[in-house]
Design a protein around this motif. Structure first.
Motif, short mmCIF file in Angstrom:
data_model
loop_
_atom_site.label_atom_id
_atom_site.label_comp_id
_atom_site.label_asym_id
_atom_site.label_seq_id
_atom_site.Cartn_x
_atom_site.Cartn_y
_atom_site.Cartn_z
N SER A 6 0.84 -1.18 0.00
CA SER A 6 0.00 0.00 0.00
C SER A 6 0.88 1.25 0.00
O SER A 6 1.80 1.37 0.81
CB SER A 6 -0.89 0.00 1.25
OG SER A 6 -1.63 1.20 1.34
N TYR A 7 0.60 2.17 -0.94
CA TYR A 7 1.38 3.40 -1.06
C TYR A 7 0.49 4.62 -0.87
O TYR A 7 -0.73 4.57 -1.08
CB TYR A 7 2.02 3.49 -2.45
CG TYR A 7 3.04 2.42 -2.74
CD1 TYR A 7 4.37 2.57 -2.35
CD2 TYR A 7 2.68 1.26 -3.42
CE1 TYR A 7 5.31 1.58 -2.64
CE2 TYR A 7 3.61 0.28 -3.71
CZ TYR A 7 4.93 0.44 -3.32
OH TYR A 7 5.86 -0.53 -3.59
N TRP A 72 -5.92 7.56 2.18
CA TRP A 72 -4.50 7.30 2.42
C TRP A 72 -3.90 6.51 1.25
O TRP A 72 -2.77 6.77 0.83
CB TRP A 72 -4.38 6.52 3.73
CG TRP A 72 -3.01 6.29 4.24
CD1 TRP A 72 -1.87 6.99 3.95
CD2 TRP A 72 -2.62 5.27 5.16
NE1 TRP A 72 -0.79 6.47 4.64
CE2 TRP A 72 -1.23 5.42 5.39
CE3 TRP A 72 -3.30 4.26 5.83
CZ2 TRP A 72 -0.52 4.57 6.25
CZ3 TRP A 72 -2.59 3.43 6.69
CH2 TRP A 72 -1.22 3.59 6.89
N GLU A 73 -4.68 5.58 0.70
CA GLU A 73 -4.16 4.70 -0.36
C GLU A 73 -4.42 5.21 -1.78
O GLU A 73 -3.74 4.77 -2.71
CB GLU A 73 -4.80 3.31 -0.24
CG GLU A 73 -4.35 2.51 0.97
CD GLU A 73 -4.83 1.08 0.90
OE1 GLU A 73 -3.98 0.18 0.90
OE2 GLU A 73 -6.06 0.87 0.83
N THR A 74 -5.41 6.09 -1.96
CA THR A 74 -5.80 6.47 -3.32
C THR A 74 -5.67 7.95 -3.62
O THR A 74 -5.68 8.34 -4.79
CB THR A 74 -7.27 6.08 -3.58
OG1 THR A 74 -8.13 6.88 -2.75
CG2 THR A 74 -7.51 4.60 -3.30
N ALA A 75 -5.63 8.80 -2.59
CA ALA A 75 -5.56 10.26 -2.76
C ALA A 75 -6.78 10.79 -3.51
O ALA A 75 -6.71 11.85 -4.13
CB ALA A 75 -4.28 10.67 -3.47
N LEU A 76 -7.90 10.11 -3.43
CA LEU A 76 -9.10 10.56 -4.12
C LEU A 76 -9.88 11.60 -3.31
O LEU A 76 -10.85 12.17 -3.81
CB LEU A 76 -10.00 9.37 -4.45
CG LEU A 76 -9.46 8.42 -5.51
CD1 LEU A 76 -10.34 7.18 -5.65
CD2 LEU A 76 -9.34 9.12 -6.86
N GLY A 77 -9.48 11.85 -2.08
CA GLY A 77 -10.14 12.86 -1.26
C GLY A 77 -11.21 12.28 -0.36
O GLY A 77 -12.02 11.46 -0.79
N HIS A 163 -7.93 -5.43 -5.47
CA HIS A 163 -7.02 -4.70 -6.35
C HIS A 163 -5.79 -4.25 -5.56
O HIS A 163 -5.92 -3.75 -4.44
CB HIS A 163 -7.70 -3.48 -6.97
CG HIS A 163 -6.96 -2.95 -8.16
ND1 HIS A 163 -5.82 -2.18 -8.04
CD2 HIS A 163 -7.17 -3.10 -9.50
CE1 HIS A 163 -5.37 -1.88 -9.24
NE2 HIS A 163 -6.16 -2.42 -10.14
N PRO A 164 -4.59 -4.41 -6.12
CA PRO A 164 -3.37 -4.05 -5.38
C PRO A 164 -3.21 -2.56 -5.13
O PRO A 164 -2.34 -2.18 -4.33
CB PRO A 164 -2.25 -4.58 -6.28
CG PRO A 164 -2.84 -4.67 -7.64
CD PRO A 164 -4.28 -5.02 -7.42
N ALA A 165 -4.01 -1.70 -5.75
CA ALA A 165 -3.89 -0.26 -5.53
C ALA A 165 -4.39 0.15 -4.15
O ALA A 165 -3.99 1.20 -3.64
CB ALA A 165 -4.66 0.52 -6.61
#
Length: 499
Positions: A6-7, A72-77, A163-165
């Motif tokens: 997780s990034y 935290w993982e997607t930065a989608l807000g 999904h690995p994202a």
């Protein structure tokens, strides 16, 4: 042992990791789903609705935690993700209500006559389904998103490939919803979650899996489709892959180019351009000033896209270079945000005569990238539409009493699953009439949809029963109609009496 890492897309920093599921664990989880298939399939739609409603309530109750992890993982807000959690919960309730309404069963009864036997037909669940979660919607199209919810509503247990994202989001979502469904009486095998690329391959090839649902890239979807067709027992793959979604502006609509330009920019940059319904190619009449207006709108909006993964960010850069090599030129672009997996938003322009079959200009560039083409004659634009791959959606911008509206519609509808007039394709409502699909290769099964009431149709098949006594018939076909579903008896449609 390998893991999904997780990034944080805003910085590229590692957040955490989730260990991949082992082959032995996959076998155990699929076996558990297979063992639960009869119980799930024979449960009444009202019972399944109770299970899904419990899961939906749990999603909403934990929305703050889930949105925080996903951001935290997607930065989608957080704001968008909080809304998406609620959307996923409402989808679960919607598909449960569709099941209870019962039309998806297509129940038909033909009483015996002097020349024909008693025949009755209904749809039955396929069995365990493999669902592949999407990267761009960590709730609405992921672990308990459209595919999972519609499969369970139709009576099928589900094994979900995360999904690995966003592995942490997937894991926590599964824990919360699965526990709530079990507490409501659902069997443990109603759903399972697995991690790892090789795990996905094993799922598709597993003999107990009866269908595959996928949302993602064309390469990924076609790979799964090929795997499924190489099995000893071939199973359907319902892959929603997406391609370039066109926008056609008629000559009569060209006078309103400023409003159209604003809408196009907002749509192709929404969610950093990471929507499968993002409009990617806009065809406008020459002299309308479309290219200049859209470039100005992009400069004014000044988005700072952050991509879900480093791979998607790299594909944007690569895709823009490929579009330029195919003859497009950059008309406007925004600078990327500093750090992380940022990307510029890019508008390109190209001559209409370059829109030929096999051209990169007719292929999707997933991300905040749009191509505008100005045509001299509407027939040029429509011929370009004819050369497009099948797509999920298309927008038609028309004027009042537009003489070209009907001809444009007739050409565009051949290529897409949804046509929007004077609007934009981003955003897919889960309703009874919705179609989120399209001709190959937008989807692998053009007759189906992954969103809307008809989504349940993917996970059932028809069976006819001849000469059976009433007590042996499935509930939808029995004389007392215990599920209260609508049925056609001797050619006459009888309404259901929903519990």
């Amino acid at each position: 042992m390998t893991a999904d890492v997780s990034y944080d897309p805003r910085s590229g920093a590692t957040a955490a990791s989730v260990v991949h599921t082992t082959p032995a664990e996959v076998e155990q989880l699929v076996a558990r789903a297979a063992a639960a298939a009869a119980l799930v399939g024979q449960a009444s739609p009202a019972t399944r609705r109770a299970w899904l409603a419990a899961g939906a309530d749990a999603l909403v109750d934990n929305r703050e935690e889930l949105a925080r992890i996903a951001d935290w993982e997607t930065a989608l807000g957080w704001t968008r993700l909080d809304g998406e959690v609620v959307r996923a919960a409402n989808q679960m309730r919607f598909y449960a209500d569709v099941a209870v309404e019962g039309t998806y069963l297509r129940a038909v009864i033909d009483p015996a006559t002097a020349t024909t036997p008693f025949l009755a037909r209904t749809n039955v669940p396929l069995g365990p389904v493999a669902v592949f979660g999407a990267s761009n919607f960590p709730f609405a199209f992921s672990v308990f998103g459209n595919d999972t919810a519609s499969a369970i509503a139709a009576g099928c247990p589900v094994v979900i490939k995360a999904h690995p994202a966003h592995p942490l989001t997937s894991q926590r979502t599964f824990e919360i919803v699965h526990a709530a469904m079990q507490a409501a009486g659902a069997p443990d095998g109603i759903a399972a979650l697995v991690f790892g690329y090789e795990t996905g391959t094993a799922l598709v090839q597993h003999p107990a899996i009866t269908a595959v649902a996928f949302t993602g890239s064309q390469a990924g979807g076609l790979s799964l489709w090929k795997l499924a067709n190489q099995r000893e027992v071939v199973v359907p793959v319902y892959a929603e892959m997406g391609t370039v979604n066109p926008v056609v502006i008629t000559p009569a609509a060209g006078h309103d180019i400023t409003a159209i330009a604003d809408g196009f920019v907002q749509s192709f940059t929404m969610g950093s351009g990471q929507f499968c319904t993002k409009p990617g190619l806009l065809l406008a009449p020459r002299g309308s000033g479309a290219t200049a207006a859209i470039a100005a709108a992009l400069d004014s909006l000044a988005p700072e896209p952050v991509m879900l993964t480093s791979g998607i960010a790299a594909s944007v850069t690569r895709g823009v270079a490929e579009l330029q090599s195919a003859g497009a030129t950059i008309a406007a672009q925004t600078p990327p945000a500093p750090g992380g997996w940022s990307s510029p938003a890019v508008l390109l322009s190209a001559p209409v005569d370059l829109l030929q079959r096999e051209s990169r200009l007719l292929e999707e560039c997933f991300g905040p990238v749009g191509v505008v083409v100005e045509y001299d004659d509407l027939d040029e634009a429509l011929e370009a539409v004819d050369r497009l791959q099948g797509a999920l959606a298309a927008s038609i911008m028309i004027g009042e009493d537009d003489p070209d509206a009907a001809s444009v519609l007739s050409r565009v509808e051949r290529k897409v699953g949804r046509v929007i007039v004077n609007g934009w394709p981003t955003g897919v409502a889960f309703t009874w009439a919705q179609v989120h699909g399209g001709p190959w290769p937008a989807t692998s099964s053009p007759a189906t949809t992954s969103v809307g009431a008809a989504a349940l149709d993917r996970f059932v098949r028809p069976v006819a029963y001849q000469g059976l006594p009433d007590q042996l018939l499935p509930p939808p076909l029995r004389a007392d109609n215990p599920w209260g579903v609508p049925r056609r008896v001797a050619g006459v449609l009888q309404p259901g009496a929903q519990p």
